[in-house]
Design a protein around this motif. Structure first.
Motif, short mmCIF file in Angstrom:
data_model
loop_
_atom_site.label_atom_id
_atom_site.label_comp_id
_atom_site.label_asym_id
_atom_site.label_seq_id
_atom_site.Cartn_x
_atom_site.Cartn_y
_atom_site.Cartn_z
N GLN A 151 -1.61 -55.34 -31.25
CA GLN A 151 -1.95 -54.27 -32.19
C GLN A 151 -0.84 -53.23 -32.26
O GLN A 151 -0.60 -52.64 -33.31
N HIS A 152 -0.20 -52.99 -31.14
CA HIS A 152 0.85 -51.98 -31.08
C HIS A 152 2.06 -52.54 -30.33
O HIS A 152 1.92 -53.43 -29.50
N ASP A 153 3.23 -52.00 -30.62
CA ASP A 153 4.44 -52.37 -29.88
C ASP A 153 4.32 -51.90 -28.43
O ASP A 153 3.83 -50.79 -28.15
N SER A 154 4.80 -52.74 -27.52
CA SER A 154 4.85 -52.35 -26.11
C SER A 154 5.96 -53.13 -25.44
O SER A 154 6.36 -54.20 -25.91
N VAL A 155 6.48 -52.57 -24.35
CA VAL A 155 7.55 -53.21 -23.59
C VAL A 155 7.20 -53.15 -22.11
O VAL A 155 6.93 -52.08 -21.57
N GLU A 156 7.18 -54.31 -21.48
CA GLU A 156 7.00 -54.40 -20.03
C GLU A 156 8.27 -55.00 -19.44
O GLU A 156 8.79 -55.99 -19.95
N THR A 157 8.78 -54.39 -18.39
CA THR A 157 10.02 -54.86 -17.78
C THR A 157 9.75 -55.39 -16.38
O THR A 157 9.15 -54.70 -15.55
N ILE A 158 10.21 -56.62 -16.14
CA ILE A 158 10.08 -57.26 -14.82
C ILE A 158 11.45 -57.79 -14.42
O ILE A 158 12.42 -57.65 -15.16
N GLY A 159 11.55 -58.39 -13.25
CA GLY A 159 12.80 -59.00 -12.84
C GLY A 159 13.55 -58.17 -11.83
O GLY A 159 13.20 -57.02 -11.53
N GLU A 160 14.63 -58.75 -11.31
CA GLU A 160 15.39 -58.13 -10.23
C GLU A 160 15.88 -56.73 -10.56
O GLU A 160 15.88 -55.84 -9.70
N PHE A 161 16.31 -56.51 -11.79
CA PHE A 161 16.92 -55.23 -12.14
C PHE A 161 16.01 -54.36 -13.01
O PHE A 161 16.48 -53.42 -13.66
N ALA A 162 14.72 -54.66 -13.00
CA ALA A 162 13.78 -53.85 -13.77
C ALA A 162 13.78 -52.40 -13.31
O ALA A 162 13.60 -51.48 -14.11
N GLY A 163 13.98 -52.19 -12.02
CA GLY A 163 13.96 -50.84 -11.48
C GLY A 163 15.11 -49.98 -11.96
O GLY A 163 15.06 -48.76 -11.84
N GLY A 164 16.15 -50.60 -12.52
CA GLY A 164 17.28 -49.84 -13.01
C GLY A 164 17.03 -49.18 -14.35
O GLY A 164 17.83 -48.37 -14.81
N ILE A 165 15.93 -49.55 -15.00
CA ILE A 165 15.58 -48.94 -16.28
C ILE A 165 14.58 -47.83 -16.01
O ILE A 165 13.42 -48.08 -15.67
N GLU A 166 15.03 -46.59 -16.13
CA GLU A 166 14.20 -45.45 -15.73
C GLU A 166 12.96 -45.32 -16.61
O GLU A 166 11.87 -45.03 -16.13
N ASN A 167 13.13 -45.51 -17.90
CA ASN A 167 12.01 -45.35 -18.83
C ASN A 167 11.91 -46.59 -19.71
O ASN A 167 12.68 -46.73 -20.67
N PRO A 168 11.01 -47.52 -19.41
CA PRO A 168 10.94 -48.76 -20.19
C PRO A 168 10.62 -48.55 -21.66
O PRO A 168 10.84 -49.43 -22.48
N PHE A 169 10.07 -47.38 -22.01
CA PHE A 169 9.74 -47.12 -23.41
C PHE A 169 10.90 -46.48 -24.16
O PHE A 169 10.81 -46.22 -25.36
N ASP A 170 12.01 -46.23 -23.45
CA ASP A 170 13.17 -45.61 -24.07
C ASP A 170 14.39 -46.53 -23.94
O ASP A 170 15.52 -46.09 -24.13
N ASN A 171 14.18 -47.80 -23.59
CA ASN A 171 15.31 -48.71 -23.47
C ASN A 171 15.65 -49.30 -24.83
O ASN A 171 14.99 -49.03 -25.84
N LEU A 172 16.66 -50.14 -24.88
CA LEU A 172 17.13 -50.65 -26.16
C LEU A 172 16.17 -51.65 -26.79
O LEU A 172 16.22 -51.87 -28.00
N VAL A 173 15.30 -52.26 -25.99
CA VAL A 173 14.28 -53.13 -26.57
C VAL A 173 13.34 -52.29 -27.43
O VAL A 173 13.07 -52.62 -28.60
N ALA A 174 12.83 -51.21 -26.86
CA ALA A 174 11.92 -50.34 -27.60
C ALA A 174 12.63 -49.71 -28.80
O ALA A 174 12.05 -49.59 -29.90
N LYS A 175 13.88 -49.31 -28.62
CA LYS A 175 14.61 -48.69 -29.73
C LYS A 175 14.85 -49.69 -30.86
O LYS A 175 14.79 -49.33 -32.03
N ALA A 176 15.15 -50.95 -30.50
CA ALA A 176 15.35 -51.97 -31.52
C ALA A 176 14.07 -52.19 -32.31
O ALA A 176 14.10 -52.32 -33.55
N LEU A 177 12.95 -52.22 -31.62
CA LEU A 177 11.67 -52.37 -32.31
C LEU A 177 11.44 -51.22 -33.28
O LEU A 177 10.90 -51.41 -34.38
N SER A 178 11.87 -50.04 -32.87
CA SER A 178 11.59 -48.85 -33.69
C SER A 178 12.42 -48.80 -34.96
O SER A 178 12.05 -48.11 -35.92
N VAL A 179 13.55 -49.49 -35.00
CA VAL A 179 14.41 -49.41 -36.18
C VAL A 179 14.23 -50.61 -37.11
O VAL A 179 14.87 -50.67 -38.16
#
Length: 270
Positions: free
Chosen positions: A47-75
């Motif tokens: 129903q809505h866009d969402s981003v979940e981050t997993i994997g070895e380096f997931a912790g390096g992304i401070e805000n999963p809703f402000d990463n380039l995946v979410a930004k790409a969805l927004s544009v």
């Protein structure tokens, strides 16, 4: 409907910095290449866009809703929501264009479901200089800030490649700022092989100021008798191309024994 995409690791087989621009960016010439592995994205209707981050380096992304995946969805226009799971296998701030590759994968997901708007290249460029190249993820020449793309004959496609990072993040901005401003000449012309053999990376020296371990990585990789070796982007990841997969795998095993703390990924050039 579920769509799976690989966010292919980007490497620069040559990177010539020509001048500082008045807008704060740098005029450059680079040879983009891509490895057939990287992060993985899984997209499902929602129903809505969402981003979940997993994997070895997931912790390096401070805000999963402000990463380039979410930004790409927004544009990108898409009539339904997309729930995306990002498996983060590439280290952060590593010269591999990881975030840009993730964004490029989102463009391909939306293209498969709905198509892309005519101005998708401009939308991609606003997200980052590497993003337009990462949408197609095929070898190409980048000019300007890296967004002006030209085709190139890829005579290294399929070659085995090893990526090595000393697990030291290196921020792109400070490395570019440390560039000495000397124009050492244009990138050579020719095929991917020609440019790789004759080109250089002008950010190697400034990157080593922030991450001296790069010199050790390159020395150890050179000792493995590669076809060609270099640093990608602004570092700290280094790449080595080999003539056979067995040669690459032997080098990877030996490097892992010598430096077990280093990050490594094996693949082939696309």
């Amino acid at each position: 409907m579920t769509i799976k995409e690989t966010a292919y690791a980007k490497i620069n087989l040559a990177l010539h910095v020509r001048r500082r621009r008045e807008d704060g960016y740098h005029e450059l010439e680079t040879l983009f290449a891509f490895v057939d592995c990287g992060d993985f994205l899984t997209a499902r209707s929602a129903q809505h866009d969402s981003v979940e981050t997993i994997g070895e380096f997931a912790g390096g992304i401070e805000n999963p809703f402000d990463n380039l995946v979410a930004k790409a969805l927004s544009v990108l226009p898409h009539p339904d929501g997309l729930a995306i799971t990002l498996e983060k296998n590439l280290p952060i701030a590593a010269g591999l264009g990881g975030g840009s590759a993730d964004a490029g994968a989102v463009f391909r997901i939306v293209r498969e479901r709905h198509g892309l708007p005519d101005d998708w290249r401009e939308r991609a460029a606003k997200l980052g200089a590497d993003v337009p190249a990462c949408v197609e993820s095929v070898a190409c020449i980048g000019r300007g800030t890296g967004t002006e793309l030209l085709p190139v004959k890829n005579d290294l496609s399929g070659m085995p490649v090893l990526l090595v990072n000393p697990r030291k993040p290196v921020s792109t901005g400070p490395v570019f700022a440390a560039w000495d401003g000397v124009d050492r000449g244009p990138m050579p012309e020719g095929t991917v092989d020609d440019i790789t053999r004759k080109g250089r990376n002008d950010l190697l020296f400034p990157a080593q100021q922030f991450c001296p371990e790069i010199a050790q990585v390159l020395e150890d990789m050179n000792d493995s008798d590669p076809y060609r070796v270099g640093m990608s982007g602004s570092g700290a990841t280094c790449w080595a191309i080999y003539k056979t997969a067995d040669h690459r795998d032997k080098a990877a095993r030996e490097l892992a024994e010598q430096e077990p703390q280093w990050w490594m990924m094996r693949g082939n050039l696309r």
